[in-house]
Design an enzyme around this catalytic site. Structure first.
Site, short mmCIF file in Angstrom:
data_model
loop_
_atom_site.label_atom_id
_atom_site.label_comp_id
_atom_site.label_asym_id
_atom_site.label_seq_id
_atom_site.Cartn_x
_atom_site.Cartn_y
_atom_site.Cartn_z
N LYS A 190 0.82 -1.21 0.00
CA LYS A 190 0.00 0.00 0.00
C LYS A 190 0.85 1.27 0.00
CE LYS A 190 -4.26 -1.66 2.14
NZ LYS A 190 -4.01 -3.10 2.20
N GLU A 216 -3.07 6.64 8.23
CA GLU A 216 -3.85 7.62 7.47
C GLU A 216 -4.88 8.31 8.37
OE1 GLU A 216 -3.82 5.74 2.97
OE2 GLU A 216 -5.61 5.52 4.21
N HIS A 270 -14.37 -3.82 8.82
CA HIS A 270 -13.67 -3.51 7.58
C HIS A 270 -13.81 -4.60 6.52
CE1 HIS A 270 -11.96 -0.02 9.52
NE2 HIS A 270 -11.46 -0.77 10.48
N ARG A 288 -6.53 -8.32 -9.10
CA ARG A 288 -7.19 -9.61 -9.32
C ARG A 288 -8.67 -9.37 -9.56
NH1 ARG A 288 -9.91 -9.70 -4.56
NH2 ARG A 288 -8.85 -8.92 -2.69
#
Length: 693
Positions: free
Chosen positions: A116, A200, A235, A297
């Protein structure tokens, strides 16, 4: 085009790929673990090769064994599905070195987007908007904490190599940062073999919207509209839909163009998804978007895109991997109607969504046609299990994906609710009732979505079943009476013997029959009253006096221990259609209108139930591995204090103290594998003088 491919996956995605290959005349090879020898995906393919024990690390994650299976069977290409090795750049390179086509993006693109932090640096260069945060390579805990303070709480810690909601923690206060970071790193290392994280700013009123992109080897890149995946818990996505409700066309185009720019920045080829977090106003209006990550994917939720575009994305994957150009241009991409998908999983929502394991004693899914197709009622079902299969702790707990298409969002929503109401699964816990309720929440029905909706509606979503207690009891009793009638019919003696008739009649005495059930509402007692020549009456909980009771039923014998009953009940002035699945002699699962409740028949001696944790005992709610202990013998704990962390089905589950007291014995150590129901530790109640001290 390929003549034979190997599918390096299991479950519904392996069945999904096999279905398209069958339509295209491509032979398929399945790989399977010892636990999956009789699995649906093995039956769906032309050939099958065993690649190891049940644990994924010893089977589906063993790239060398999968490649050997491809060589042994003459497969020209490998389709990785999603999960397992689907985003493993090293495996893609191994395929290339072995002369086998990897049906996915180039290893370089996977590597660039797989971390990430690295992907966000690339997106910054490509002018794709980013959430303010720390994406650096330095991973010192003190530095990460300082960066979190700089960004400002609340923050989100995310595994750099993560996905699927794993390795992600929200942190509201600086005091909670250290523990959250440690937990996040542990889960990231376990799931991805990499404990690097990024920090973040936590976006307010967020929606999770992703863009499906497709690129070929001829420099063509398309975006195929978007999917809204905001319905999440912990999540992890629960319900997905396409297109995203209430998304302005201008913002949709801007996001699509940003997704194409992201794909071009890494030389992408094949199917991919660029995920964005969309910040909304207090009223829920989408305002701005930020890049989150790219999944290199096919996504679990790809069916909703297929239903609104009329495209087969697996076929596109195969053709692109074979070197063919994309068959249409961006101007030719069309969106028709609306599609919503629900992930039907073996889990227990009322127990914190803990995974549920066990045998699918009954698996009755809504009416549907061939795999991947949409029936007359607009329903598609993608599933990789059969009735009688066992959901194990080794793999993802998904049972099926139910997808509804409609000309409008409201039509799709109603169709999906009806499909869930028609679903009957017995033998383990599922989230079917939870999903049915979520689709009925006013905010969801109105298209006012954000990732916090489930948490806000949790009380209603997890409330006890709304089936009235009298009807639930009457349904179980009706099933028992029907079973007795069926047994009489099967017994030649009953054709002429008055003594085998189970109608409650005795010579001169008509005793009532008493039924007792353990239920979510506690122990319920019912009395069935009979009189010769008169209708049955039943005295149920909450009724001041007995009510007339009638029941007509059709029964289906599923197996030696399972029978399903379709009942039409009349109880007083109320008439209801219900289904009951009877497991063995004492367990009854009652289904009605999307709600379900389990009743356990009790004998005259009700005994006692401690729910697994009373009396100072803590038991394992599922099979798993202990990865952290927060207490030791001699520690004093309060009710609800965290005791240990159990890893099961790729997720961490913190188990808390059932009561206050002193830990007298810890029975397992970190690293131990434990079975469901085993005692993990003991807590002794504190003496009065200890409490006063």
């Amino acid at each position: 085009m390929f003549s034979k491919i190997l599918i390096a996956n299991r479950g519904e995605i392996a069945c999904r790929v096999a279905a398209t290959c069958r339509r295209l005349g491509i032979r398929t090879v399945a790989v399977y673990s010892d636990a999956d020898a009789q699995a649906a995906h093995v039956a769906a393919c032309d050939e099958a090769v065993c690649i190891g024990p049940a644990e994924a690390a010893q089977s589906y994650l063993r790239g060398e064994r999968i490649l050997q299976a491809a060589r042994d069977t003459g497969a020209q290409a490998i389709h990785p599905g999603y999960g397992f090795l689907s985003e493993n750049a090293g495996f893609a390179r191994q395929c290339a070195e072995a002369g086998v086509v990897f049906i996915g993006p180039p290893p370089e693109a996977m590597q660039a987007m797989g971390l990430k932090a690295e992907s966000k640096r690339l997106m910054q260069t490509a002018s794709v908007p980013l959430v303010p945060g720390y994406h650096g390579a330095e991973q010192d805990a003190a530095l990460l904490k300082a960066e979190a303070v700089r960004i400002g709480f609340p923050v989100l810690i995310k595994a750099s190599a993560g996905g699927g909601g794993k390795g992600m923690r929200e942190v509201q206060r600086v005091e909670d940062f250290d523990a959250a970071l440690a937990s996040c790193r542990r889960e990231a290392q376990s799931s991805f073999g990499n404990d690097a994280v990024l920090i973040e700013r936590l976006v307010r009123n967020p929606r999770h919207i992703e863009i499906q992109i497709f690129a070929d080897q001829h420099d063509h890149v398309l975006w195929l509209f978007e999917r809204d995946c905001s319905m999440q818990r912990r999540h992890q996505k629960v319900i997905e839909e396409a297109p995203a409700p209430g998304l302005p066309d201008a913002l949709r185009r801007e996001m699509g163009e940003a997704a194409v720019a992201a794909a071009r920045a890494v030389g992408y080829v094949g199917a991919g998804t660029v995920e964005f977090i969309v910040e909304c106003s207090e009223a829920g209006a989408p305002q701005r978007f930020y890049f989150m990550e790219m999944n290199t994917r096919l996504q679990v939720e790809h069916p909703v895109t297929e239903l609104i575009t009329g495209l087969d994305l697996v076929e596109w994957q195969l053709r692109v991997a074979a070197g063919e150009p994309l068959p249409i241009t961006q101007a030719e991409v069309r969106c028709s109607g609306h599609a919503i998908e629900a992930r039907l999983c073996a889990e227990h929502p009322e127990a914190g969504f803990l995974p549920s394991t066990g045998q699918l004693r009954r698996l009755a899914l809504p009416p549907h046609v061939a795999f991947g197709a949409v029936g007359a009622e607009g329903i598609r079902v993608d599933s990789g299990v059969f009735e009688g299969d066992t959901i194990t702790p080794f793999y993802d707990p998904m049972i099926a994906k139910l997808i509804a298409w409609g000309e409008t969002r409201e039509q799709a929503r109603r169709r999906l609710r009806q499909a869930l109401a028609a679903t009957r699964i017995a033998g383990l816990q599922t989230n079917a009732q939870f999903l049915h309720r979520l689709l009925g929440v006013a905010a969801f029905a109105g298209g006012v979505l954000d990732t916090g909706l489930i948490a806000r509606e949790q009380e209603a979503l997890l409330a006890p079943p709304s089936i009235p207690q009298p009807l639930a009891c009457a349904a179980a009793i009706g099933a028992m009476l029907e079973d007795e009638r069926a047994q009489q019919s099967a017994d030649p003696w009953s054709a002429w013997s008055p003594w085998s008739i189970c109608d409650g009649f005795t010579n001169g005495v008509l005793p009532p029959r008493v039924f007792r059930f353990d239920s979510p509402w506690g122990v319920l007692a019912c009395t069935l009253l009979t009189a010769t020549g008169q209708p049955l009456r039943i005295h149920t909980p909450g009724s001041p006096q007995p009510q007339p009771f009638a029941c007509s039923a059709q029964s289906t014998r599923v197996n030696d221990v399972t029978t399903e009953f379709a009942l039409v009940l009349t109880l007083g002035d109320e008439r209801a259609q219900m289904s009951v699945v009877r497991l063995g002699e004492t367990s009854f699962q009652v289904f009605s209108g999307g709600e379900q409740v389990t009743l356990q028949a009790l004998g005259a001696d009700l005994g006692s139930s401690d729910g697994g944790s009373a009396g100072g005992r803590l038991t394992a709610p599922m099979p798993g591995r202990i990865i952290a202990l927060h207490v030791q013998a001699g520690d004093t704990v309060q009710t609800g204090a965290p005791l240990l962390v159990l890893e099961a089905m790729k997720m961490e589950h913190t188990l808390s103290a059932p009561s206050a007291g002193q830990v007298s014995e810890v029975l397992y150590a970190v690293g131990d594998q434990v079975s469901e129901g085993v005692e993990l530790l003991r807590i002794e109640a504190l003496k009065t003088e200890d409490l006063q001290a």
